[in-house]
Write an enzyme that holds these catalytic residues in place. Structure first.
Site, PDB file in Angstrom:
ATOM      1  N   TYR A  27       0.821  -1.224   0.000  1.00 42.73           N
ATOM      2  CA  TYR A  27       0.000   0.000   0.000  1.00 42.73           C
ATOM      3  C   TYR A  27       0.847   1.264   0.000  1.00 42.73           C
ATOM      4  CZ  TYR A  27      -4.277  -2.574   0.102  1.00 42.73           C
ATOM      5  OH  TYR A  27      -5.304  -3.396  -0.284  1.00 42.73           O
ATOM      6  N   GLN A  42     -14.714   1.894  -7.363  1.00 44.18           N
ATOM      7  CA  GLN A  42     -14.050   0.768  -6.688  1.00 44.18           C
ATOM      8  C   GLN A  42     -12.583   1.133  -6.463  1.00 44.18           C
ATOM      9  OE1 GLN A  42     -15.415  -3.295  -8.514  1.00 44.18           O
ATOM     10  NE2 GLN A  42     -15.465  -1.765 -10.139  1.00 44.18           N
ATOM     11  N   HIS A  87     -14.614   1.048  -1.942  1.00 39.62           N
ATOM     12  CA  HIS A  87     -13.535   0.183  -1.457  1.00 39.62           C
ATOM     13  C   HIS A  87     -12.513   0.980  -0.658  1.00 39.62           C
ATOM     14  CE1 HIS A  87     -14.316  -3.005  -4.823  1.00 39.62           C
ATOM     15  NE2 HIS A  87     -15.229  -3.025  -3.881  1.00 39.62           N
ATOM     16  N   CYS A 133      -2.745   4.733  17.119  1.00 35.87           N
ATOM     17  CA  CYS A 133      -3.875   5.613  16.802  1.00 35.87           C
ATOM     18  C   CYS A 133      -3.751   6.886  17.650  1.00 35.87           C
ATOM     19  CB  CYS A 133      -5.196   4.907  17.142  1.00 35.87           C
ATOM     20  SG  CYS A 133      -6.625   6.011  17.045  1.00 35.87           S
ATOM     21  N   GLU A 175     -12.519  -3.461 -23.724  1.00 35.25           N
ATOM     22  CA  GLU A 175     -13.141  -4.600 -24.424  1.00 35.25           C
ATOM     23  C   GLU A 175     -14.329  -5.069 -23.589  1.00 35.25           C
ATOM     24  OE1 GLU A 175      -9.599  -6.856 -24.245  1.00 35.25           O
ATOM     25  OE2 GLU A 175      -9.915  -7.498 -22.170  1.00 35.25           O
TER      26      GLU A 175
HETATM   27  C1  BV8 Z   1     -17.666  -8.614   0.731  1.00 33.05           C
HETATM   28  C2  BV8 Z   1      -8.931  -3.517  -2.079  1.00 33.05           C
HETATM   29  C3  BV8 Z   1     -19.151  -9.139   2.494  1.00 33.05           C
HETATM   30  C4  BV8 Z   1      -8.511  -2.165  -2.180  1.00 33.05           C
HETATM   31  C5  BV8 Z   1     -10.520  -4.718  -3.412  1.00 33.05           C
HETATM   32  C6  BV8 Z   1     -20.991 -12.270  -3.802  1.00 33.05           C
HETATM   33  C7  BV8 Z   1     -21.516 -11.253  -2.989  1.00 33.05           C
HETATM   34  C8  BV8 Z   1     -20.682 -10.588  -2.076  1.00 33.05           C
HETATM   35  C9  BV8 Z   1     -19.333 -10.938  -1.986  1.00 33.05           C
HETATM   36  C10 BV8 Z   1     -18.810 -11.933  -2.791  1.00 33.05           C
HETATM   37  C11 BV8 Z   1     -19.640 -12.601  -3.707  1.00 33.05           C
HETATM   38  N1  BV8 Z   1     -18.872 -13.515  -4.355  1.00 33.05           N
HETATM   39  C12 BV8 Z   1     -17.595 -13.437  -3.903  1.00 33.05           C
HETATM   40  C13 BV8 Z   1     -17.532 -12.514  -2.930  1.00 33.05           C
HETATM   41  C14 BV8 Z   1     -16.325 -12.177  -2.173  1.00 33.05           C
HETATM   42  C15 BV8 Z   1     -15.473 -11.099  -2.796  1.00 33.05           C
HETATM   43  C16 BV8 Z   1     -15.357 -11.209  -4.297  1.00 33.05           C
HETATM   44  O1  BV8 Z   1     -16.079 -10.569  -5.027  1.00 33.05           O
HETATM   45  N2  BV8 Z   1     -14.396 -11.995  -4.751  1.00 33.05           N
HETATM   46  C17 BV8 Z   1     -14.148 -12.101  -6.179  1.00 33.05           C
HETATM   47  C18 BV8 Z   1     -12.665 -12.123  -6.445  1.00 33.05           C
HETATM   48  C19 BV8 Z   1     -14.901 -13.304  -6.699  1.00 33.05           C
HETATM   49  N3  BV8 Z   1     -15.981  -9.800  -2.457  1.00 33.05           N
HETATM   50  C20 BV8 Z   1     -15.588  -9.262  -1.271  1.00 33.05           C
HETATM   51  O2  BV8 Z   1     -14.890  -9.817  -0.472  1.00 33.05           O
HETATM   52  C21 BV8 Z   1     -16.127  -7.875  -0.969  1.00 33.05           C
HETATM   53  N4  BV8 Z   1     -16.699  -7.827   0.340  1.00 33.05           N
HETATM   54  O3  BV8 Z   1     -18.099  -9.470   0.039  1.00 33.05           O
HETATM   55  O4  BV8 Z   1     -18.119  -8.342   2.004  1.00 33.05           O
HETATM   56  C22 BV8 Z   1     -20.471  -8.735   1.947  1.00 33.05           C
HETATM   57  C23 BV8 Z   1     -21.525  -9.521   2.257  1.00 33.05           C
HETATM   58  C24 BV8 Z   1     -22.755  -9.209   1.786  1.00 33.05           C
HETATM   59  C25 BV8 Z   1     -22.974  -8.108   0.971  1.00 33.05           C
HETATM   60  C26 BV8 Z   1     -21.920  -7.333   0.655  1.00 33.05           C
HETATM   61  C27 BV8 Z   1     -20.676  -7.637   1.140  1.00 33.05           C
HETATM   62  C28 BV8 Z   1     -14.968  -6.862  -0.905  1.00 33.05           C
HETATM   63  C29 BV8 Z   1     -14.570  -6.442  -2.270  1.00 33.05           C
HETATM   64  C30 BV8 Z   1     -13.489  -5.349  -2.177  1.00 33.05           C
HETATM   65  C31 BV8 Z   1     -12.153  -5.995  -2.159  1.00 33.05           C
HETATM   66  N5  BV8 Z   1     -11.104  -5.006  -2.292  1.00 33.05           N
HETATM   67  N6  BV8 Z   1      -9.451  -3.959  -3.389  1.00 33.05           N
HETATM   68  C32 BV8 Z   1      -7.364  -2.107  -3.120  1.00 33.05           C
HETATM   69  O5  BV8 Z   1      -6.287  -2.583  -2.719  1.00 33.05           O
HETATM   70  O6  BV8 Z   1      -7.564  -1.606  -4.227  1.00 33.05           O
HETATM   71  S1  BV8 Z   1     -11.119  -5.323  -4.870  1.00 33.05           S
HETATM   72  C33 BV8 Z   1     -10.183  -4.878  -6.216  1.00 33.05           C
HETATM   73  O7  BV8 Z   1     -10.910  -5.300  -7.375  1.00 33.05           O
HETATM   74  C34 BV8 Z   1     -10.043  -3.395  -6.378  1.00 33.05           C
HETATM   75  O8  BV8 Z   1     -10.738  -2.646  -5.419  1.00 33.05           O
HETATM   76  C35 BV8 Z   1     -10.648  -3.155  -7.742  1.00 33.05           C
HETATM   77  O9  BV8 Z   1     -11.215  -1.927  -7.821  1.00 33.05           O
HETATM   78  C36 BV8 Z   1     -11.659  -4.208  -7.783  1.00 33.05           C
HETATM   79  C37 BV8 Z   1     -12.317  -4.470  -9.097  1.00 33.05           C
HETATM   80  O10 BV8 Z   1     -11.360  -4.580 -10.093  1.00 33.05           O
HETATM   81  P1  BV8 Z   1     -11.473  -3.609 -11.365  1.00 33.05           P
HETATM   82  O11 BV8 Z   1     -11.504  -2.222 -10.876  1.00 33.05           O
HETATM   83  O12 BV8 Z   1     -12.599  -4.070 -12.222  1.00 33.05           O
HETATM   84  O13 BV8 Z   1     -10.075  -3.847 -12.052  1.00 33.05           O
HETATM   85  P2  BV8 Z   1      -9.636  -5.053 -13.001  1.00 33.05           P
HETATM   86  O14 BV8 Z   1      -8.160  -5.013 -13.113  1.00 33.05           O
HETATM   87  O15 BV8 Z   1     -10.303  -6.312 -12.559  1.00 33.05           O
HETATM   88  O16 BV8 Z   1     -10.265  -4.678 -14.421  1.00 33.05           O
HETATM   89  C38 BV8 Z   1      -9.766  -3.543 -15.109  1.00 33.05           C
HETATM   90  C39 BV8 Z   1     -10.752  -3.249 -16.231  1.00 33.05           C
HETATM   91  O17 BV8 Z   1     -10.339  -2.040 -16.875  1.00 33.05           O
HETATM   92  C40 BV8 Z   1     -10.776  -4.318 -17.296  1.00 33.05           C
HETATM   93  O18 BV8 Z   1     -12.123  -4.564 -17.680  1.00 33.05           O
HETATM   94  C41 BV8 Z   1      -9.998  -3.687 -18.453  1.00 33.05           C
HETATM   95  O19 BV8 Z   1     -10.473  -4.117 -19.719  1.00 33.05           O
HETATM   96  C42 BV8 Z   1     -10.304  -2.233 -18.268  1.00 33.05           C
HETATM   97  N7  BV8 Z   1      -9.274  -1.312 -18.772  1.00 33.05           N
HETATM   98  C43 BV8 Z   1      -7.922  -1.444 -18.697  1.00 33.05           C
HETATM   99  N8  BV8 Z   1      -7.328  -0.366 -19.259  1.00 33.05           N
HETATM  100  C44 BV8 Z   1      -8.332   0.460 -19.665  1.00 33.05           C
HETATM  101  C45 BV8 Z   1      -9.565  -0.134 -19.354  1.00 33.05           C
HETATM  102  N9  BV8 Z   1     -10.745   0.437 -19.646  1.00 33.05           N
HETATM  103  C46 BV8 Z   1     -10.709   1.636 -20.261  1.00 33.05           C
HETATM  104  N10 BV8 Z   1      -9.574   2.284 -20.587  1.00 33.05           N
HETATM  105  C47 BV8 Z   1      -8.373   1.720 -20.305  1.00 33.05           C
HETATM  106  N11 BV8 Z   1      -7.238   2.364 -20.654  1.00 33.05           N
END
Ligand code: BV8
Length: 219
Positions: free
Chosen positions: A51, A84, A102, A129, A196
């Site tokens: 971080y 996010q 987030h 703290c 994409e």
């Molecule tokens: C939770 C930390 C309990 C900070 C992050 C169903 C329901 C609820 C939860 C879950 C569920 N199924 C699974 C879960 C658990 C989990 C989850 O989703 N796991 C995944 C991996 C399957 N979720 C959690 O744990 C969440 N909390 O569930 O709490 C709860 C219970 C009930 C109800 C609600 C909650 C917590 C999620 C947060 C985790 N923390 N990060 C940090 O260090 O940043 S997540 C991490 O992924 C980042 O925050 C990031 O923002 C996020 C999403 O990623 P993206 O932003 O989409 O980035 P990515 O690289 O994936 O994609 C980039 C995109 O940009 C691509 O599409 C690409 O094509 C595009 N791109 C690239 N270049 C360009 C572009 N587009 C345009 N122009 C460009 N130039």
């Protein structure tokens, strides 16, 4: 109002890494070690190095024209901006009410008393703290398994939005990845602006770099 969800792709052209693209952060780091409470407990120094490096990158990054276009959309059309991303480039582009679901890199949180304050340039695992004195200070970001911020406000906004737009997100992480389905359930049009197709169910998509697609759509 227009509900805009943004992800790492919005900040990619400001030089900040995405997570799941080639060479992305989750290909360089083990997510369980640097973005979970368990990882912090096990090796706080490793997590804070992650971080501290991202905070430094984000501090030197500049908002791009896509951030500026979304800030204009908020100011001129009352768009509701949910991100996010933990960088604050939308805020630095002039947006006034970004919902950082987030958390944010520029703040720290005391796990014990809930106090929040501006992050130091470099965080040390044994920071105390200032409010309660506990050695329970952590980055003010939401890790996997932790509850994202503002879900009630997000649900309300989705139920009254006239359009849902997702910018630069892979639609991998929940609950954010489920917002587009909620928009469909509410019967509003959905648009994806991405490099994409992410595979999410959108009525329309404009594909290319955010610095081209977002200003073109906003203006
Ligand atoms: C939770 C930390 C309990 C900070 C992050 C169903 C329901 C609820 C939860 C879950 C569920 N199924 C699974 C879960 C658990 C989990 C989850 O989703 N796991 C995944 C991996 C399957 N979720 C959690 O744990 C969440 N909390 O569930 O709490 C709860 C219970 C009930 C109800 C609600 C909650 C917590 C999620 C947060 C985790 N923390 N990060 C940090 O260090 O940043 S997540 C991490 O992924 C980042 O925050 C990031 O923002 C996020 C999403 O990623 P993206 O932003 O989409 O980035 P990515 O690289 O994936 O994609 C980039 C995109 O940009 C691509 O599409 C690409 O094509 C595009 N791109 C690239 N270049 C360009 C572009 N587009 C345009 N122009 C460009 N130039």
């Amino acid at each position: 109002m227009i509900f805009v969800l943004s992800g790492a792709g919005l900040s990619a052209e400001s030089g900040l890494g995405t997570f799941r693209d080639e060479g992305g952060l989750w290909t360089q780091y083990d997510l369980s070690e640097v973005a979970t409470p368990e990882g912090y407990a096990k090796n706080p120094t490793k997590l804070l190095d992650f971080y501290n490096a991202r905070r430094a990158n984000a501090a030197h990054a500049k908002p791009n024209v896509a951030h500026q276009a979304l800030a204009r959309l908020e100011a001129e059309a009352g768009a509701f901006l949910v991100t996010q991303n933990v960088d604050v480039l939308l805020d630095r582009a002039g947006a006034k009410s970004v919902l950082h679901m987030h958390g944010r890199l520029d703040r720290v949180l005391c796990n014990k008393c809930g106090a929040r304050w501006d992050a130091p340039e470099v965080m040390d695992p044994f920071d105390h703290c200032g409010q309660c004195g506990a050695q329970a200070v952590r980055p003010d970001v939401v890790w996997f398994g932790e509850m994202p911020h503002g879900l009630d406000e997000i649900e309300d906004a989705l139920s009254s939005a006239e359009m849902f737009v997702a910018v630069g997100t892979s639609g991998t992480v929940y609950p954010a990845a489920g917002f587009v389905e909620a928009a469909h359930a509410n019967g509003i049009p959905t648009l994806e602006l991405n490099l994409e197709p992410s595979g999410g169910r959108f009525d329309d998509g404009r594909y290319g770099p955010a610095t081209e697609t977002v200003p073109a759509w906003v203006d």
